[in-house]
Design a protein around this motif. Structure first.
Motif, PDB file in Angstrom:
ATOM      1  N   ILE A 173     -82.162 -64.359 -94.287  1.00  0.00           N
ATOM      2  CA  ILE A 173     -82.826 -64.606 -93.002  1.00  0.00           C
ATOM      3  C   ILE A 173     -81.766 -64.798 -91.917  1.00  0.00           C
ATOM      4  O   ILE A 173     -80.850 -65.607 -92.062  1.00  0.00           O
ATOM      5  CB  ILE A 173     -83.748 -65.849 -93.081  1.00  0.00           C
ATOM      6  N   LEU A 174     -81.881 -64.021 -90.843  1.00  0.00           N
ATOM      7  CA  LEU A 174     -80.948 -64.068 -89.705  1.00  0.00           C
ATOM      8  C   LEU A 174     -79.502 -63.744 -90.102  1.00  0.00           C
ATOM      9  O   LEU A 174     -78.570 -64.116 -89.399  1.00  0.00           O
ATOM     10  CB  LEU A 174     -80.980 -65.454 -89.026  1.00  0.00           C
TER      11      LEU A 174
ATOM     12  N   ASP B 202     -82.834 -57.541 -88.353  1.00  0.00           N
ATOM     13  CA  ASP B 202     -84.206 -57.967 -88.053  1.00  0.00           C
ATOM     14  C   ASP B 202     -85.167 -57.543 -89.165  1.00  0.00           C
ATOM     15  O   ASP B 202     -86.077 -58.287 -89.531  1.00  0.00           O
ATOM     16  CB  ASP B 202     -84.672 -57.368 -86.716  1.00  0.00           C
TER      17      ASP B 202
ATOM     18  N   THR C 139     -84.688 -59.731 -92.196  1.00  0.00           N
ATOM     19  CA  THR C 139     -85.296 -61.043 -91.914  1.00  0.00           C
ATOM     20  C   THR C 139     -86.810 -60.975 -92.064  1.00  0.00           C
ATOM     21  O   THR C 139     -87.434 -61.867 -92.657  1.00  0.00           O
ATOM     22  CB  THR C 139     -84.933 -61.497 -90.489  1.00  0.00           C
ATOM     23  N   GLU C 140     -87.400 -59.911 -91.557  1.00  0.00           N
ATOM     24  CA  GLU C 140     -88.857 -59.753 -91.639  1.00  0.00           C
ATOM     25  C   GLU C 140     -89.322 -59.695 -93.093  1.00  0.00           C
ATOM     26  O   GLU C 140     -90.282 -60.367 -93.474  1.00  0.00           O
ATOM     27  CB  GLU C 140     -89.259 -58.474 -90.896  1.00  0.00           C
TER      28      GLU C 140
ATOM     29  N   LEU D  90     -85.126 -69.112 -86.298  1.00  0.00           N
ATOM     30  CA  LEU D  90     -85.814 -67.833 -86.116  1.00  0.00           C
ATOM     31  C   LEU D  90     -86.822 -67.912 -84.976  1.00  0.00           C
ATOM     32  O   LEU D  90     -86.912 -67.000 -84.142  1.00  0.00           O
ATOM     33  CB  LEU D  90     -86.516 -67.439 -87.423  1.00  0.00           C
TER      34      LEU D  90
ATOM     35  N   CYS E 236     -89.010 -63.528 -82.431  1.00  0.00           N
ATOM     36  CA  CYS E 236     -89.350 -62.517 -83.431  1.00  0.00           C
ATOM     37  C   CYS E 236     -90.733 -61.970 -83.097  1.00  0.00           C
ATOM     38  O   CYS E 236     -91.420 -62.480 -82.200  1.00  0.00           O
ATOM     39  CB  CYS E 236     -89.326 -63.115 -84.836  1.00  0.00           C
ATOM     40  N   ASN E 237     -91.164 -60.935 -83.802  1.00  0.00           N
ATOM     41  CA  ASN E 237     -92.484 -60.370 -83.514  1.00  0.00           C
ATOM     42  C   ASN E 237     -93.596 -61.323 -83.954  1.00  0.00           C
ATOM     43  O   ASN E 237     -93.369 -62.248 -84.731  1.00  0.00           O
ATOM     44  CB  ASN E 237     -92.643 -58.988 -84.174  1.00  0.00           C
TER      45      ASN E 237
ATOM     46  N   ILE F  31     -94.340 -61.979 -87.835  1.00  0.00           N
ATOM     47  CA  ILE F  31     -93.391 -62.851 -88.524  1.00  0.00           C
ATOM     48  C   ILE F  31     -93.443 -64.260 -87.938  1.00  0.00           C
ATOM     49  O   ILE F  31     -93.262 -65.253 -88.657  1.00  0.00           O
ATOM     50  CB  ILE F  31     -91.967 -62.268 -88.431  1.00  0.00           C
ATOM     51  N   LYS F  32     -93.701 -64.355 -86.651  1.00  0.00           N
ATOM     52  CA  LYS F  32     -93.797 -65.668 -86.009  1.00  0.00           C
ATOM     53  C   LYS F  32     -94.903 -66.498 -86.644  1.00  0.00           C
ATOM     54  O   LYS F  32     -94.731 -67.694 -86.914  1.00  0.00           O
ATOM     55  CB  LYS F  32     -94.052 -65.494 -84.513  1.00  0.00           C
TER      56      LYS F  32
END
Length: 442
Positions: A356-357, A361, A364-365, A401, A406-407, A410-411
């Protein structure tokens, strides 16, 4: 006497050095007719257009590939876009280079003449003819010639592709795959090797290579071929299966096909083949690539130990392989069997949280998605994966994150994970108490 001799020798050396210095300071002027009118540099491969103007091949081909159909100097429309090699000018330039070699000018090598559309059409016509006569050895020689020319330079490759070579080779592959396989292994392998150099494949080629006989042939190479044959098969299969759900289903029904794919991942041939294999598996197990996922296929992959292998790969791999491996793992965790395998592996949480990160991206997703799936479906009373995630720093990573952005998809998952993790924070400290040992109370 010795002293005077030494003076004479020193004087001679000084004169030689001065002569060399004068020579190096002299500027060599390149004759105007040896310069390319576009780049103004010395031409290495002079070619003449239908207008009679000579240019360096690289410069004029770049001009034509940009969509221009006129001569840069005369502005006249070109009757043909294929320039003609100017051997006279090239020989004159080479002689000039030799004459001025004392100034450090190197002789330009004699360039290879690139293949023309007429030559390509002639070779393809011969392939079609020998294929009709089922002459495997003659076909193999012609395909080997194409492969040799394609490897010479990028221009040859573009010329072969533009003249329909990929479609002809694909149809030839299908034709020979329907005949006696034992007698045609060599020509089929040669065609597959040539096709792997001319990807991506067009729709016509995918149609021929997606036939049942062609797929069976490529699976055979995957299972029983040498390293080169396995590599070429998986690269071609990636393009054939990537956009066709029906072909993927037909491929998965061939005996030993999935096992052969996993074998390429477990026993890597090269990074390219590993990526291609992972991409094919991803298309089979991912909901984003198809309207439905066949759980039987996922279970077969899980039974072959694919999850364990993916987690081992993720410990140390490059960005591209990491993204694809995480994508496959995300698809495998759609089923209970996949999640159970992930729960049982000690690498799961440390590896996922680390990515993650850290990579990209997309990585991470996928990582957040997998952690979310495992956490939502874990029914163990002791907290299970949530406690493991807290121990390896998932809470802090998810907070970062959300801060970085983020989108929405994922948020939402990250927010829900934070709520679940927060319920177990009291079981362990997320911040090391040693960080505050030197602080004094006010």
């Amino acid at each position: 006497m010795i002293s005077s001799w030494r003076k004479i020798r020193a004087s001679r050396h000084a004169n030689k050095r001065n002569g060399l210095d004068d020579l190096s300071n002299m500027e060599v002027s390149i004759p105007t007719h040896f310069r390319c009118p576009i780049s103004l540099d010395l031409m290495k491969d002079p070619v003449t257009l239908s207008t009679g103007i000579t240019y360096d091949r690289h410069s004029i081909e770049t001009w034509i590939e940009a969509g221009n159909k006129t001569c840069p100097i005369t502005k006249q429309t070109l009757s043909t876009l294929e320039p003609i090699p100017n051997h006279t000018i090239r020989k004159m330039i080479q002689d000039w280079c030799v004459d001025n070699s004392s100034y450090g000018i190197e002789r330009i090598p004699t360039p290879r003449i690139p293949v023309s559309s007429h030559q390509v059409t002639e070779i393809l016509s011969k392939i079609v003819a020998v294929c009709r006569r089922e002459e495997a050895s003659a076909c193999q020689e012609l395909v080997a010639k194409i492969k040799r020319l394609v490897k010479e330079n990028e221009r040859n490759k573009r010329c072969f592709v533009a003249n329909g070579t990929v479609g002809v080779l694909a149809s030839t592959f299908e034709a020979f795959s329907k005949l006696s396989f034992d007698k045609n292994v060599a020509v089929l392998e040669e065609i597959l090797s040539c096709l792997s150099l001319m990807t991506p494949l067009d729709g016509e080629a995918k149609s021929f290579l997606g036939s049942n006989s062609s797929l069976n042939c490529m699976v055979w190479f995957l299972k029983s071929g040498d390293l080169s044959a396995r590599a070429n098969s998986v690269v071609v299969l990636k393009h054939v299966l990537s956009t066709d759900q029906k072909k993927m289903e037909e491929f998965s029904m061939i005996e030993g096909s999935l096992e052969a794919l996993v074998k390429v991942i477990k026993e890597p041939v090269s990074p390219t083949t590993t990526k291609a294999s992972l991409l094919i598996v991803y298309y089979m197990v991912s909901t984003s690539s198809s309207s439905r996922v066949d759980e039987k296929i996922i279970k077969r992959f899980i039974g072959m130990g694919l999850i364990e292998r993916l987690l081992q790969m993720l410990v140390d791999c490059d960005k591209s392989i990491c993204e694809k491996a995480l994508g496959v793992l995300d698809g495998l965790c759609l089923t209970n069997e996949g999640r159970e395998k992930a729960y049982d592996n000690a690498l799961t949480m440390p590896v996922l949280v680390k990515k993650i990160l850290r990579v990209s991206d997309l990585a991470t997703e996928f990582s957040v998605s997998i952690v979310w799936k495992l956490s939502k479906n874990d029914t163990r009373e002791d907290g299970g994966v949530l406690v493991e995630a807290l121990q390896v720093g998932a809470f802090q990573k998810l907070l970062l994150l959300l801060q970085f952005g983020c989108n929405e998809k994922i948020k939402d998952k990250a927010t829900e994970l934070l709520k679940l993790l927060n319920l177990h924070r009291e079981k362990l400290e997320c911040i090391d108490s040693m960080d505050f040992k030197n602080l004094k109370r006010p």
